[in-house]
Design a protein around this motif. Structure first.
Motif: not given
Length: 348
Positions: A160-164
């Motif tokens: 998934c996406n766990t960034g900014s």
């Protein structure tokens, strides 16, 4: 951390309203919306203009500011009664991400302490900004703590996406990856594409390319085979809700990764702020799992990809039992091999 590894901000406050980067349009288009009322913020959360548990909480906090602005200007001393309906609307936008309810609880506490005749905007905006600032600081701390667990020039896999894009800035799991890469602890980053919304392909790959970090994209179903090859030493993911025993809800596909990682002897790290922990739930069996529209599975880019008449099962999240997790990294510390007793150290 050099500036080139932390340049993206998906949520920002402006005097006109909440500025959101429309994550549905990435990577083809970089489009920002300025939302001027809380109902628009709630809709943006539901429709995944903004997504990721911490970012949802921050956006909702700013949404409360917009709601208070409207309620006070329209009624003066009756603003609290009207505001509660807006708070409930925001809270219902997405049920699994505990950060949403956590942020709104903080905003409600400010509302409760304000006099009925007092304009609430300044106090509520200050609290929303605190929530935002604290999230970025927590992410940087988690980046340091998570990096300390990684030895050598490791290969990592994330989901998934766990960034900014998913936080106030820097990121949770991707924050660890950013920091570890800058310290030479990571040699290669693999990213699952993450069906059905393709957050890994559209968002994580985009973020890492923007920040100059090499990334290799894989189909979700390729992950177990990749782990078998020995190129990955750590799977590093975020969380949308963590139960008191360490059971973790994250984007659908995370459970399968944890099972495959354990089978192949690959370390598994969950990175999330303590606001993601739901201390009222003893284990993950009670975590509410959002069921999303079947069209997300049956179509792609607005075009049907399945035979007419086919049905779809589309849970947005799954739950990883704590015994599959090697470390939960928070801004308050690291819990290795989480259990009820070991998680309690974070309460201190």
């Amino acid at each position: 951390m050099s500036a080139e590894h932390d340049r993206i901000r998906a949520v920002a406050w402006t005097e006109a309203g909440v500025r959101l980067l429309d994550q549905r349009r990435l990577p083809q288009e970089e489009i920002y919306w300025t939302l001027t009322c809380s109902s628009e913020v709630a809709q943006a959360i539901t429709k995944m203009v903004v997504r990721g548990a911490p970012a949802i909480g921050i956006a909702a906090a700013y949404g409360v500011v917009l709601a208070a602005r409207t309620c006070f200007s329209g009624t003066g001393s009756g603003w609290k009664r009207l505001l509660e309906a807006d708070l409930c609307n925001l809270e219902a936008a997405r049920p699994t991400a505990i950060n949403l309810a956590w942020a709104l609880t903080r905003m409600r506490a400010i509302v409760h302490d304000l006099p009925d005749h007092h304009d609430p905007e300044i106090a509520l905006l200050a609290e929303a900004r605190r929530i935002h600032k604290e999230d970025i600081a927590a992410n940087r701390r988690m980046g340091e703590l998570g990096t300390a667990l990684i030895e050598g020039a490791a290969g990592v896999l994330t989901h998934c996406n766990t960034g900014s894009l998913a936080t106030g800035g820097f990121g949770t799991a991707l924050g660890v990856i950013r920091h570890a890469y800058s310290k030479g602890r990571i040699a290669k980053v693999f990213a699952d594409e993450t069906r059905p919304w393709l957050q890994g392909a559209r968002l994580t790959a985009w973020e890492l390319v923007q920040d100059g970090i090499p990334v290799v994209l894989i189909a979700d179903s390729a992950a177990p085979y990749l782990l078998r090859q020995g190129e990955v030493q750590w799977v590093i993911i975020g969380a949308d809700r963590i139960a008191a025993n360490g059971d973790t809800a994250n984007k659908i596909g995370s459970y399968g990764l944890a099972v495959a990682a354990r089978y192949h002897g690959v370390h598994f790290m969950v990175v999330a702020p303590t606001s993601t922990i739901d201390w009222h739930l003893s284990d993950g069996t009670s975590i509410p799992i959002e069921q999303r529209p079947p069209e997300e599975v049956l179509t792609l880019g607005g075009k049907a990809i399945a035979a007419a008449g086919a049905e779809a099962y589309n849970p947005a999240f799954d739950v990883i039992p704590a015994h599959f997790i090697d470390a939960i990294v928070t801004e308050r510390g690291v819990v290795c091999q989480p259990t009820h007793e070991r998680m309690k150290v974070l309460l201190g």
